[in-house]
Enzyme design. Structure first.
Site, mmCIF file in Angstrom:
data_model
loop_
_atom_site.group_PDB
_atom_site.id
_atom_site.type_symbol
_atom_site.label_atom_id
_atom_site.label_comp_id
_atom_site.label_asym_id
_atom_site.label_seq_id
_atom_site.Cartn_x
_atom_site.Cartn_y
_atom_site.Cartn_z
ATOM 1 N N LYS A 175 0.775 -0.970 0.190
ATOM 2 C CA LYS A 175 0.211 0.026 -0.114
ATOM 3 C C LYS A 175 0.629 1.193 0.121
ATOM 4 O O LYS A 175 1.291 1.631 0.650
ATOM 5 C CB LYS A 175 -0.925 0.013 1.415
ATOM 6 N N CYS A 283 14.097 10.858 6.949
ATOM 7 C CA CYS A 283 13.983 11.052 8.081
ATOM 8 C C CYS A 283 15.653 10.547 9.050
ATOM 9 O O CYS A 283 15.635 10.713 9.875
ATOM 10 C CB CYS A 283 13.542 9.030 8.565
HETATM 11 P P1 NAD Z 1 2.007 9.519 7.236
HETATM 12 O O1 NAD Z 1 2.629 9.049 8.909
HETATM 13 O O2 NAD Z 1 1.274 10.455 7.246
HETATM 14 O O3 NAD Z 1 1.863 8.260 6.340
HETATM 15 C C1 NAD Z 1 2.223 6.501 6.134
HETATM 16 C C2 NAD Z 1 1.036 6.343 5.631
HETATM 17 O O4 NAD Z 1 0.601 5.715 6.707
HETATM 18 C C3 NAD Z 1 0.584 6.552 4.283
HETATM 19 O O5 NAD Z 1 0.991 5.230 3.233
HETATM 20 C C4 NAD Z 1 -0.985 7.299 4.980
HETATM 21 O O6 NAD Z 1 -1.631 6.775 3.731
HETATM 22 C C5 NAD Z 1 -1.559 5.852 6.250
HETATM 23 N N1 NAD Z 1 -1.483 6.610 6.930
HETATM 24 C C6 NAD Z 1 -1.549 8.160 7.574
HETATM 25 N N2 NAD Z 1 -2.366 8.792 8.170
HETATM 26 C C7 NAD Z 1 -3.079 7.499 8.808
HETATM 27 C C8 NAD Z 1 -3.594 7.241 9.703
HETATM 28 N N3 NAD Z 1 -4.109 7.776 10.525
HETATM 29 N N4 NAD Z 1 -3.907 5.982 9.387
HETATM 30 C C9 NAD Z 1 -3.474 4.762 9.285
HETATM 31 N N5 NAD Z 1 -2.953 5.043 8.128
HETATM 32 C C10 NAD Z 1 -2.578 6.338 7.884
HETATM 33 O O7 NAD Z 1 4.004 9.748 7.394
HETATM 34 P P2 NAD Z 1 4.173 10.761 5.840
HETATM 35 O O8 NAD Z 1 4.326 11.622 6.015
HETATM 36 O O9 NAD Z 1 3.947 9.943 4.545
HETATM 37 O O10 NAD Z 1 6.095 10.087 5.869
HETATM 38 C C11 NAD Z 1 7.183 10.802 5.729
HETATM 39 C C12 NAD Z 1 6.943 10.589 7.791
HETATM 40 O O11 NAD Z 1 7.904 9.132 7.632
HETATM 41 C C13 NAD Z 1 8.374 11.105 8.279
HETATM 42 O O12 NAD Z 1 7.599 11.347 9.315
HETATM 43 C C14 NAD Z 1 9.273 10.562 8.296
HETATM 44 O O13 NAD Z 1 10.033 10.798 9.371
HETATM 45 C C15 NAD Z 1 8.944 9.093 7.782
HETATM 46 N N6 NAD Z 1 9.410 8.106 7.719
HETATM 47 C C16 NAD Z 1 10.375 7.909 8.558
HETATM 48 C C17 NAD Z 1 11.668 6.739 8.334
HETATM 49 C C18 NAD Z 1 12.340 6.193 8.567
HETATM 50 O O14 NAD Z 1 12.761 4.947 8.644
HETATM 51 N N7 NAD Z 1 12.558 6.281 10.208
HETATM 52 C C19 NAD Z 1 11.451 6.474 7.154
HETATM 53 C C20 NAD Z 1 11.354 7.845 6.245
HETATM 54 C C21 NAD Z 1 10.463 8.239 6.288
#
Ligand code: NAD
Length: 484
Positions: A175, A283
């Site tokens: 997804k 990240c």
């Molecule tokens: P996000 O949490 O908004 O979304 C990530 C995924 O979760 C998406 O597929 C989205 O559809 C889903 N999602 C979003 N809100 C949700 C909810 N309330 N309930 C269920 N599913 C939900 O993250 P983003 O904005 O897409 O990505 C950026 C974030 O990811 C930053 O915080 C970054 O630090 C983090 N990140 C972490 C790593 C790591 O390795 N630690 C790597 C890349 C990105």
């Protein structure tokens, strides 16, 4: 670019979603609508889970040496389509083409490492644990597994998981982020060409409802999630409450420590690239710099010059060093956090707010921003900004710096710049952080190491990539055997 709705890929067929709710996919540099993506309902997750479950028995019985032949084909197709996929990442995500290529290179490296599964998946054995009795441990696949990905690496992050899951004999559902679904669509067009049996890999586009359906589906046994800390915590809680394995990587607030004895050029290059590369939407982006003692004297002016001279624009254009952020809402959120930093006592040393890029006036652009004298007890010293903003804090000693690092909520990455081996060892030993850089600004583990992360940056036990991924995608079975 097409504005035809994207489709799900289930049981080796492209299928239009039945839902009437589609979301526009928007180029963050031009504000053009470039596709529309379905927010798939639970029924479509169910269809994918059933297809993956039906494929499982044949796939797990396929010898690992045969399973990896599909990965070799995938690697070749990814190489052949490398330029086009990288371009797609830039168009939907905003980063520069070089950054997109870096991302896809790491994706391919993970396919290469997973091709070693016949060795990596081996168990252990001991003969004669008692007279005539042997004991051994074997690994078997977990079953149907799923990945839920964030927007900032539309190609790479799924590859921390998918190649290992398949190589270990699991079947899979992906997804992608609904903000950047086109890259995975292209990658699935390649997966479609490698001849995998029906249902082994499936793509379901969607948002929150789709995620919840994945988390609640009884057939899906393991979840790999990457995204913000709030969602990671939620996904981990719901997945594990439903009895699933879960590895959930969250957000970050990555500090850089600069000692007076650091090499100035290397330090400025490393921190500039870390803070402003991918427009800070990484990240592993540097978010804070703690200058120790006299380092402040040479560091502050040089980092300000480097930030102010970074070329901002559309990532497809030659010479551009930094693209836009993902959405207008994200740009406003980042500007709001800069303002909050000012209200907490910081001064704006380099101001990148309200950037307008000629020919791209509708893009979500900010220029690099530096906040000086950030209040170390304020919220902005603790909160992930996820944009091109670097906060500067001055401390007296390396012990102060390490204490500050360890007081943070996140534990994704911290880096030290120094020419002292003693300081470097002290830092890597004492820092309560999962990924450590020494004279390196983006300490991104290669595919043959796990991508670590501690505290609120990770929920679970086993990380993505390499042996951790093999442990995650297999369950151990121990056999005690006596033959007469
Ligand atoms: P996000 O949490 O908004 O979304 C990530 C995924 O979760 C998406 O597929 C989205 O559809 C889903 N999602 C979003 N809100 C949700 C909810 N309330 N309930 C269920 N599913 C939900 O993250 P983003 O904005 O897409 O990505 C950026 C974030 O990811 C930053 O915080 C970054 O630090 C983090 N990140 C972490 C790593 C790591 O390795 N630690 C790597 C890349 C990105």
């Amino acid at each position: 670019m097409t504005t035809e709705p994207l489709q799900n890929y289930i049981n080796n067929e492209w299928q239009a979603s039945n839902i009437s709710e589609y979301l526009d996919v928007v180029n963050p540099a031009t504000a053009e609508v470039i596709a529309s993506v379905p927010l798939s309902p639970a029924t479509e997750v169910d269809r994918a889970a059933k297809a993956a479950a039906e494929a499982l028995d044949e796939w797990r019985r396929t010898p690992p040496t045969e399973r990896i032949q599909y990965l070799f084909k995938l690697k070749n197709l990814l190489e052949e389509n490398f330029e086009e996929i990288s371009r797609t990442i830039t168009i939907e995500c905003g980063k520069t083409v070089d950054e997109s290529k870096g991302e896809m290179r790491r994706a391919i490296e993970n396919v290469e490492v997973a091709c070693g599964i016949p060795t990596m998946m081996q168990g252990t054995n001991l003969e004669d644990i008692a007279s005539g009795i042997d004991e051994f441990m074997i690994r078997q696949p977990v079953g149907v597994c799923a990945a839920i990905a964030p927007f900032n690496f539309p190609g790479m992050i799924t590859f921390w998981f998918l190649p290992y899951a398949l190589a270990c004999g699991n079947t899979y559902i992906v997804k992608p982020s609904e903000k950047v679904p086109m890259t995975m669509e292209k990658i699935f067009q390649l997966l479609d060409q490698i001849g995998l049996p029906k249902g082994v890999v499936n793509l379901v586009h969607g948002g929150v409802e789709t995620v919840d359906a994945i988390l609640d589906h009884p057939t899906i046994k393991a979840i790999s999630f990457v995204g913000s800390t709030a969602t990671a915590k939620y996904v981990y809680g719901r997945a594990t409450a439903n009895g699933k394995r879960a590895q959930c990587q969250g957000g970050a607030k990555n500090p850089m420590i600069v000692l007076p004895d650091a090499d100035a050029d290397m330090t400025i290059r490393g921190i500039t690239e870390s803070a402003f590369g991918c427009a800070g939407q990484r990240c592993l982006a540097a978010s804070l710099t703690l200058t120790v003692g006299d380092a402040q004297d040479w560091f502050t002016e040089s980092i300000a010059d480097a930030a102010a001279s970074r070329v901002v624009g559309y990532g497809l254009e030659e010479g551009v060093e930094m693209g836009p952020v993902i959405t207008p809402q994200s740009a406003s959120r980042i500007e709001g956090l800069i303002q909050q930093g000012v209200e907490e006592g910081a001064t704006v040393l380099v101001d990148g707010r309200h950037a307008k890029i000629p020919s791209y006036e509708n893009g979500n652009f900010l220029r690099p921003t530096i906040l000086q004298n950030l209040n170390r007890n304020g919220e902005i010293a603790r909160t992930e900004i996820f944009g091109p903003v670097l906060g500067l804090i001055h401390v007296d000693t390396i012990d102060d710096a390490i204490a500050f690092v360890n007081s943070g909520r996140h534990g994704n990455m911290a880096c030290l710049f120094t020419s002292s081996g003693t300081s470097a060892r002290k830092f890597r030993y004492e820092a309560q952080i999962g990924n450590i850089g020494i004279n390196v600004g983006v300490a991104a583990p290669m595919a043959f190491f796990p991508f670590s992360g501690w505290k609120e940056s990770f929920f679970g036990d086993l990380h993505g990539q390499s042996h951790d991924a093999v442990d995650f995608f297999t369950q151990k079975k121990v056999v005690v055997e006596r033959w007469f």
